[in-house]
Design a protein around this motif. Structure first.
Motif, PDB file in Angstrom:
ATOM      1  N   VAL A   1       0.834  -1.214   0.000  1.00 18.51           N
ATOM      2  CA  VAL A   1       0.000   0.000   0.000  1.00 18.51           C
ATOM      3  C   VAL A   1       0.864   1.258   0.000  1.00 18.51           C
ATOM      4  N   ASP A   2       2.159   1.100   0.248  1.00 12.60           N
ATOM      5  CA  ASP A   2       3.070   2.236   0.109  1.00 12.60           C
ATOM      6  C   ASP A   2       3.363   2.523  -1.362  1.00 12.60           C
ATOM      7  N   THR A   3       3.101   1.535  -2.232  1.00 13.19           N
ATOM      8  CA  THR A   3       3.285   1.699  -3.673  1.00 13.19           C
ATOM      9  C   THR A   3       1.987   2.109  -4.343  1.00 13.19           C
ATOM     10  N   VAL A   4       0.902   1.385  -4.030  1.00 18.54           N
ATOM     11  CA  VAL A   4      -0.413   1.659  -4.610  1.00 18.54           C
ATOM     12  C   VAL A   4      -1.462   1.614  -3.502  1.00 18.54           C
ATOM     13  N   LEU A   5      -2.054   2.761  -3.200  1.00 18.62           N
ATOM     14  CA  LEU A   5      -3.159   2.782  -2.238  1.00 18.62           C
ATOM     15  C   LEU A   5      -4.409   2.224  -2.911  1.00 18.62           C
ATOM     16  N   PRO A   6      -5.177   1.382  -2.224  1.00 20.18           N
ATOM     17  CA  PRO A   6      -6.373   0.794  -2.823  1.00 20.18           C
ATOM     18  C   PRO A   6      -7.489   1.816  -3.009  1.00 20.18           C
ATOM     19  N   ALA A   7      -8.540   1.375  -3.698  1.00 16.90           N
ATOM     20  CA  ALA A   7      -9.741   2.205  -3.818  1.00 16.90           C
ATOM     21  C   ALA A   7     -10.391   2.338  -2.443  1.00 16.90           C
ATOM     22  N   PRO A   8     -11.035   3.468  -2.146  1.00 20.51           N
ATOM     23  CA  PRO A   8     -11.764   3.589  -0.879  1.00 20.51           C
ATOM     24  C   PRO A   8     -12.750   2.424  -0.721  1.00 20.51           C
TER      25      PRO A   8
END
Length: 323
Positions: A195-202
């Motif tokens: 998640v430090d690379t790609v934050l997920p969708a809300p």
């Protein structure tokens, strides 16, 4: 002769996709246990299922949800199960979000040829995703780390998307870990994206169980499946999305997680990101505070971070705004 209310099967409205059927089946078992009543799945086709256009073109917001909600309002089903990230941020008055069960893994994952990791993909690698959010963050990471990738817009179910890799049309595709977990295909993942690379969708990885607001008995039963920490987290994430005035197909990522000291949960951290799909410009911020113990507290956390992001220029980076 009418069937007695206590024994009549509860009707669960669900999309027809393999993933939707799998997650609805799991919820049906849990609801049957807490109510003592059988639960039958009622398959409903949504606009998002039949349209072949990309989500950004058809509006994104609510395209997988509207038909299910219409069936609820008409009394054709008793409750519905949604992927929470598909829900518009405005809740209809006649419906209530009765339960948000414990969240699955919220991360995005890569399924790549030759079991490659994201950072090991060859120069010019073609990565398929239907999500502007994923495109924005993957391209931003690649730019910052000297990777040469091309993000390719795709639609389709899990089989179709992984098929692009199997057939050699793409080097990799990006999917949600939660979905692959729920259909028993997590072993096909070649890399879990931090998640430090790609934050997920809300709301990614969470389910929403919705029913009519005037059905107090069912609301009480479904509430037993609710996880307060998951609900607080996704409420904060969706509040951020709403305050940015962004639809669910806008390139916004958000994740609220709990910061614990041993077994004691101390605080909640909310991270948000918005960026242009080519990855040239992003605004990414975070805030940390006490774990919200009320709906309003979680909403306030999201709004506060959104306000900071807007002052940093987030509004100008979103290609789509909610109407």
């Amino acid at each position: 002769m009418t069937e007695p209310h206590a024994t009549r099967a509860l009707r669960l409205g669900t999309r027809r996709s393999k993933l939707a059927m799998a997650q609805s089946g799991q919820v049906a078992e849990a609801v049957s246990q807490v109510t003592g009543r059988p639960v039958e799945l009622v398959e409903i086709t949504t606009y998002g299922d039949v349209s072949r256009a990309h989500l950004a073109q058809i509006g994104g917001t609510g395209v997988f949800v509207t038909a299910l909600r219409d069936a609820l309002v008409r009394g054709e089903v008793d409750f519905a199960v949604h992927s929470l990230k598909d829900l518009p941020t405005t809740q209809p008055e006649e419906l209530v979000l009765a339960a948000v069960p414990v969240r699955e893994d919220p991360r995005d994952v890569i399924v790549a040829r030759d079991a490659l990791k994201f950072t090991d993909l060859p120069r010019g690698a073609r990565i398929g995703t239907g999500s502007p959010r994923r495109m924005a963050q993957l391209n931003a990471y690649a730019r910052g780390h000297g990777l040469d990738i091309e993000t390719v817009p795709i639609r389709g179910n899990v089989d179709t998307r992984i098929g692009y890799v199997r057939d050699g049309e793409l080097d990799a595709v990006v999917l949600a870990a939660a979905g692959l977990n729920r259909i028993g295909r997590i072993d096909e993942v070649t890399d879990f994206l931090s998640v430090d690379t790609v934050l997920p969708a809300p709301g990614q990885g969470a389910l929403a169980i919705e029913c009519a607001a005037d059905n107090a008995e069912l609301i009480a039963a479904l509430a037993e499946l609710d996880d307060p920490f998951t609900r607080a987290a996704v409420t904060a994430e969706r509040s951020l999305l709403a305050a940015l005035e962004a639809g669910c197909s806008a390139p916004v990522g958000a994740l609220a997680d709990l910061l614990a000291d041993g077994q004691i949960v101390k605080e909640m951290r909310l991270r948000g990101v918005v960026g242009t799909t080519d990855g040239t410009r992003t605004v990414q911020l975070s805030t940390t505070g006490p774990v919200p113990d009320t709906h309003d507290g979680a909403v306030a956390l999201g709004r506060a971070l959104a306000t900071e992001m807007l002052t940093q220029g987030a509004a100008g980076l979103m290609g789509e705004r909610a109407h």
